[in-house]
Design a protein around this motif. Structure first.
Motif, PDB file in Angstrom:
ATOM      1  N   PHE A 224       1.662   3.140  -3.074  1.00  0.00           N
ATOM      2  CA  PHE A 224       0.587   3.942  -3.648  1.00  0.00           C
ATOM      3  C   PHE A 224       0.194   5.128  -2.752  1.00  0.00           C
ATOM      4  O   PHE A 224       0.003   6.236  -3.249  1.00  0.00           O
TER       5      PHE A 224
ATOM      6  N   SER B 254      -7.157  -1.055   1.464  1.00  0.00           N
ATOM      7  CA  SER B 254      -6.640   0.225   0.976  1.00  0.00           C
ATOM      8  C   SER B 254      -6.673   1.308   2.050  1.00  0.00           C
ATOM      9  O   SER B 254      -6.337   2.463   1.772  1.00  0.00           O
TER      10      SER B 254
ATOM     11  N   LEU C 296       0.824  -1.206   0.000  1.00  0.00           N
ATOM     12  CA  LEU C 296       0.000   0.000   0.000  1.00  0.00           C
ATOM     13  C   LEU C 296       0.858   1.257   0.000  1.00  0.00           C
ATOM     14  O   LEU C 296       0.509   2.259  -0.630  1.00  0.00           O
TER      15      LEU C 296
ATOM     16  N   LYS D  84      -2.624  -8.239  -2.056  1.00  0.00           N
ATOM     17  CA  LYS D  84      -2.793  -6.905  -1.455  1.00  0.00           C
ATOM     18  C   LYS D  84      -3.781  -6.978  -0.297  1.00  0.00           C
ATOM     19  O   LYS D  84      -4.629  -7.869  -0.214  1.00  0.00           O
TER      20      LYS D  84
ATOM     21  N   HIS E 281      -4.817   1.390  -6.143  1.00  0.00           N
ATOM     22  CA  HIS E 281      -4.534   0.230  -5.290  1.00  0.00           C
ATOM     23  C   HIS E 281      -5.793  -0.593  -5.071  1.00  0.00           C
ATOM     24  O   HIS E 281      -5.756  -1.842  -5.083  1.00  0.00           O
TER      25      HIS E 281
END
Length: 280
Positions: free
Chosen positions: A121, A207, A118, A204, A196
């Motif tokens: 980004f 966010s 994260l 991932k 993201h």
């Protein structure tokens, strides 16, 4: 080239270099892995300088909604153009983040740390404390916008201004960036955060939308205050907005200080209670 396209491309360049240096430092098996905060700060400074060099002669290279709104607040930029500039900045930041994603394509699966992914980004605080995190973003962007106005008030050799702006970003990163990762730019944080959320990044995590408003609201407050403060102190133009923003800043600082003192006192009380129980 239109101003819209210039702001889009300038912000895209900013995020390609800025997000790219973070990716190199935090993603596993990158040759730059572990290079550290100084490299990140220098990378972001160069990212801003390159963005300004690219489109400064077309749109003045705001490449940051906080700068656009701050300049508009003191009459240095027409309010009618603000929505167009911010839209271009958001789109450019999103595209830049997508390009960074493809640049590091093999490295996402090599990196288990979702927070590290994260961070390529978007920003995240080192110590989570919403009022204090907001203060950090306000202060960082206050210094940014004032610094831009300082730079604009001086004469430099032709072509040197973007490099000086880049050095300002490096200074902010090294001096003030360690708390929240110094977004100091709503588009730089929100556009890539959206990327993201949408991109198929292997492994991932969340966010972190709970935090996402801080690097948007904080920079806008700091940017506007930096602009009106400069006008009041250096130009002698003290406006109603200056006094209103001064009150807002005072309230934010008071809330942050009170919150941290309460946490500190709560920790002491908890420690004392634990000691009493052990003694019994």
């Amino acid at each position: 080239m239109s101003e819209f396209l210039a702001e889009l491309i300038g912000t895209m360049i900013l995020v390609i270099f800025g997000g790219g240096v973070v990716g190199g430092v935090v993603l596993k098996k990158s040759k730059a892995e572990g290079a550290g905060w100084i490299v990140v700060s220098i990378g972001w400074g160069l990212a801003v300088a390159m963005g300004v060099y690219a489109v400064g002669n077309v749109s003045e290279a705001h490449i940051n909604p906080a700068v656009t709104i701050g300049f508009a607040a003191i009459g240095e930029f027409p309010w009618a153009k603000v929505p167009m500039y911010i839209t271009a900045q958001m789109v450019g930041a999103f595209i830049g983040a997508v390009i960074v994603f493809f640049q590091y394509l093999p490295h996402w699966k090599e990196t288990e740390d979702t927070a590290a992914k994260l961070s390529v980004f978007s920003t995240d605080p080192a110590v989570k404390s919403i009022p204090s995190n907001l203060v950090s973003e306000v202060i960082g962007t206050f210094v940014l916008v004032m610094g831009l106005l300082f730079i604009g008030a001086n004469q430099f050799t032709e072509g040197l201004n973007p490099a000086i702006v880049g050095l300002l970003i490096v200074a902010i990163g090294m001096s003030l960036g360690g708390t929240t990762g110094y977004a100091i730019n709503p588009a730089r944080d929100l556009g890539p955060r959206i990327a993201h959320a949408l991109l198929p990044i292997i492994g991932k995590g969340d966010s972190n939308w709970r935090y996402a408003w801080i690097p948007v609201i904080g920079p806008i407050i700091g940017g506007v205050y930096g602009a009106v403060f400069y006008n009041a102190m250096f130009i002698g133009e003290v406006s109603g907005l200056f006094w209103m923003m001064s009150v807002v800043i005072a309230i934010i600082l008071a809330i942050a200080l009170t919150t941290e003192l309460k946490k500190h006192n709560g920790s002491i009380k908890s420690a004392n209670n634990s000691s009493e129980k052990e003694a019994v």
